[in-house]
Design an enzyme around this catalytic site. Structure first.
Site, PDB file in Angstrom:
ATOM      1  N   GLU A 141      -0.129   3.913  -8.933  1.00 34.96           N
ATOM      2  CA  GLU A 141       0.170   4.823  -8.021  1.00 34.96           C
ATOM      3  C   GLU A 141       1.544   5.727  -8.335  1.00 34.96           C
ATOM      4  O   GLU A 141       2.737   4.861  -8.819  1.00 34.96           O
ATOM      5  CB  GLU A 141       0.327   4.359  -6.550  1.00 34.96           C
ATOM      6  CG  GLU A 141       0.270   4.978  -5.599  1.00 34.96           C
ATOM      7  CD  GLU A 141      -1.042   5.409  -4.996  1.00 34.96           C
ATOM      8  OE1 GLU A 141      -1.168   6.041  -3.977  1.00 34.96           O
ATOM      9  OE2 GLU A 141      -2.204   4.448  -5.571  1.00 34.96           O
TER      10      GLU A 141
ATOM     11  N   ARG B 181     -14.788   0.259  -1.815  1.00 35.24           N
ATOM     12  CA  ARG B 181     -14.113  -0.482  -0.732  1.00 35.24           C
ATOM     13  C   ARG B 181     -14.952  -1.819  -0.650  1.00 35.24           C
ATOM     14  O   ARG B 181     -15.850  -1.800   0.337  1.00 35.24           O
ATOM     15  CB  ARG B 181     -13.568  -0.001   0.655  1.00 35.24           C
ATOM     16  CG  ARG B 181     -12.562   1.155   0.184  1.00 35.24           C
ATOM     17  CD  ARG B 181     -12.035   1.424   1.457  1.00 35.24           C
ATOM     18  NE  ARG B 181     -11.230   2.589   1.341  1.00 35.24           N
ATOM     19  CZ  ARG B 181     -10.685   3.416   2.328  1.00 35.24           C
ATOM     20  NH1 ARG B 181     -11.413   3.441   3.364  1.00 35.24           N
ATOM     21  NH2 ARG B 181     -10.106   4.555   1.855  1.00 35.24           N
TER      22      ARG B 181
ATOM     23  N   ARG C 102      -7.379  10.630  -9.832  1.00 37.43           N
ATOM     24  CA  ARG C 102      -8.685  10.101  -9.318  1.00 37.43           C
ATOM     25  C   ARG C 102      -9.783  10.797  -9.502  1.00 37.43           C
ATOM     26  O   ARG C 102     -10.902  10.230  -9.842  1.00 37.43           O
ATOM     27  CB  ARG C 102      -8.532   9.694  -7.795  1.00 37.43           C
ATOM     28  CG  ARG C 102      -9.674   9.087  -7.251  1.00 37.43           C
ATOM     29  CD  ARG C 102      -9.648   8.887  -5.774  1.00 37.43           C
ATOM     30  NE  ARG C 102      -8.385   8.515  -5.145  1.00 37.43           N
ATOM     31  CZ  ARG C 102      -8.018   7.312  -4.421  1.00 37.43           C
ATOM     32  NH1 ARG C 102      -9.216   6.726  -4.063  1.00 37.43           N
ATOM     33  NH2 ARG C 102      -6.829   6.934  -4.122  1.00 37.43           N
TER      34      ARG C 102
ATOM     35  N   ARG D  17      -3.009   8.254  -6.757  1.00 40.41           N
ATOM     36  CA  ARG D  17      -3.686   7.349  -7.851  1.00 40.41           C
ATOM     37  C   ARG D  17      -3.572   7.851  -9.067  1.00 40.41           C
ATOM     38  O   ARG D  17      -3.833   9.220  -9.304  1.00 40.41           O
ATOM     39  CB  ARG D  17      -4.910   6.918  -7.186  1.00 40.41           C
ATOM     40  CG  ARG D  17      -5.711   5.901  -8.047  1.00 40.41           C
ATOM     41  CD  ARG D  17      -5.278   4.678  -7.466  1.00 40.41           C
ATOM     42  NE  ARG D  17      -6.046   3.499  -7.796  1.00 40.41           N
ATOM     43  CZ  ARG D  17      -7.325   2.921  -7.462  1.00 40.41           C
ATOM     44  NH1 ARG D  17      -7.624   3.568  -6.301  1.00 40.41           N
ATOM     45  NH2 ARG D  17      -7.864   2.039  -8.063  1.00 40.41           N
TER      46      ARG D  17
ATOM     47  N   LYS E  60       0.691  -1.151  -0.042  1.00 39.23           N
ATOM     48  CA  LYS E  60      -0.190   0.165   0.074  1.00 39.23           C
ATOM     49  C   LYS E  60       0.989   1.155  -0.019  1.00 39.23           C
ATOM     50  O   LYS E  60       1.681   1.579   0.939  1.00 39.23           O
ATOM     51  CB  LYS E  60      -0.772   0.054   1.272  1.00 39.23           C
ATOM     52  CG  LYS E  60      -1.577   1.263   1.555  1.00 39.23           C
ATOM     53  CD  LYS E  60      -2.862   1.388   0.327  1.00 39.23           C
ATOM     54  CE  LYS E  60      -3.425   2.612   0.772  1.00 39.23           C
ATOM     55  NZ  LYS E  60      -2.933   4.069  -0.119  1.00 39.23           N
TER      56      LYS E  60
ATOM     57  N   LYS F 280      -7.409  -3.129   3.031  1.00 41.71           N
ATOM     58  CA  LYS F 280      -6.290  -2.405   3.626  1.00 41.71           C
ATOM     59  C   LYS F 280      -5.766  -2.726   4.876  1.00 41.71           C
ATOM     60  O   LYS F 280      -6.714  -2.806   5.797  1.00 41.71           O
ATOM     61  CB  LYS F 280      -6.437  -0.820   3.590  1.00 41.71           C
ATOM     62  CG  LYS F 280      -6.202  -0.176   2.452  1.00 41.71           C
ATOM     63  CD  LYS F 280      -6.055   1.299   2.673  1.00 41.71           C
ATOM     64  CE  LYS F 280      -7.085   2.185   1.881  1.00 41.71           C
ATOM     65  NZ  LYS F 280      -7.095   3.732   2.177  1.00 41.71           N
TER      66      LYS F 280
ATOM     67  N   PHE G  42      -0.647  -1.356 -10.789  1.00 38.01           N
ATOM     68  CA  PHE G  42      -1.121  -2.601  -9.819  1.00 38.01           C
ATOM     69  C   PHE G  42      -2.436  -3.091 -10.614  1.00 38.01           C
ATOM     70  O   PHE G  42      -3.134  -4.324 -10.111  1.00 38.01           O
ATOM     71  CB  PHE G  42      -1.834  -2.320  -8.461  1.00 38.01           C
ATOM     72  CG  PHE G  42      -2.352  -1.200  -8.364  1.00 38.01           C
ATOM     73  CD1 PHE G  42      -3.840  -1.175  -8.631  1.00 38.01           C
ATOM     74  CD2 PHE G  42      -1.691   0.083  -7.651  1.00 38.01           C
ATOM     75  CE1 PHE G  42      -4.498   0.041  -8.264  1.00 38.01           C
ATOM     76  CE2 PHE G  42      -2.513   1.319  -7.530  1.00 38.01           C
ATOM     77  CZ  PHE G  42      -4.069   1.104  -7.753  1.00 38.01           C
TER      78      PHE G  42
END
Length: 191
Positions: free
Chosen positions: A66, A178, A37, A22, A17, A184, A106
């Site tokens: 990222e 999420r 984002r 982003r 993380k 996370k 990712f």
């Protein structure tokens, strides 16, 4: 980490993380755009991300990743430096020299005109591995072993990152959510 593994499934992907910005990178031939984002086009502000994407052996792709400023030892610089670097429109080359950005990808959302959003994470990872070299991918491990997961988490922290994201191998891509497909995990400090 052990609880997160149990939540997403017996076998899961763990990724570092990172505390960066982003980015979604769109490439169609020589046209390369980098978005935040909030869908701000920051392509002109992040020439190093455009250059890295131009060097990939792919014509049409949308990547999720990222952007982060790292120090000379490869450890993350304060988030504010990354944020300032990506938000500034002035003196881009001077800022690039002082605060270079690294991108860690990712996920792949589209490849060669074919959307990948509905594909399970393990299939999207296979596509990503085919077009993005290891040095540009976020560090990742697939495991069902709590000891391996805990060691990977400790490695991320030792490198100065926030923790890990534990992801289901079967989850489709979910933008801005999420869900149960990922968790996370960060250190928790109390007084």
């Amino acid at each position: 980490v052990v609880d997160a593994l149990a939540q997403v499934g017996a076998r899961a992907a763990l990724e570092w993380k990172l505390d960066g910005i982003r980015v979604q990178i769109h490439r169609n031939g020589n046209d390369i755009r980098v978005f935040t984002r909030t869908l701000d086009d920051i392509s002109a502000r992040v020439p190093e991300l455009v250059e890295v994407t131009a060097a990939l052996d792919v014509h049409d792709v949308v990547l999720d990743g990222e952007a982060i400023a790292l120090d000379e030892l490869g450890r993350p610089r304060p988030f504010q430096e990354t944020a300032a670097r990506t938000s500034s429109r002035l003196e881009v080359e001077t800022l690039r020299g002082a605060t270079p950005l690294t991108v860690f990808v990712f996920d792949v959302l589209q490849l060669d005109g074919e959307p990948a959003l509905a594909k399970p994470a393990h299939e999207r990872q296979r596509l990503l591995d085919a077009v993005v070299p290891p040095g540009l991918r976020v560090p990742r491990v697939i495991t069902d072993d709590p000891a391996d997961a805990t060691a990977f988490f400790a490695e991320a922290i030792a490198h100065g990152h926030e923790g890990v994201v534990v992801k289901s191998l079967d989850a489709p891509y979910e933008a801005g959510r999420r869900g149960a497909g990922w968790v996370k995990v960060k250190p928790r400090h109390t007084l």
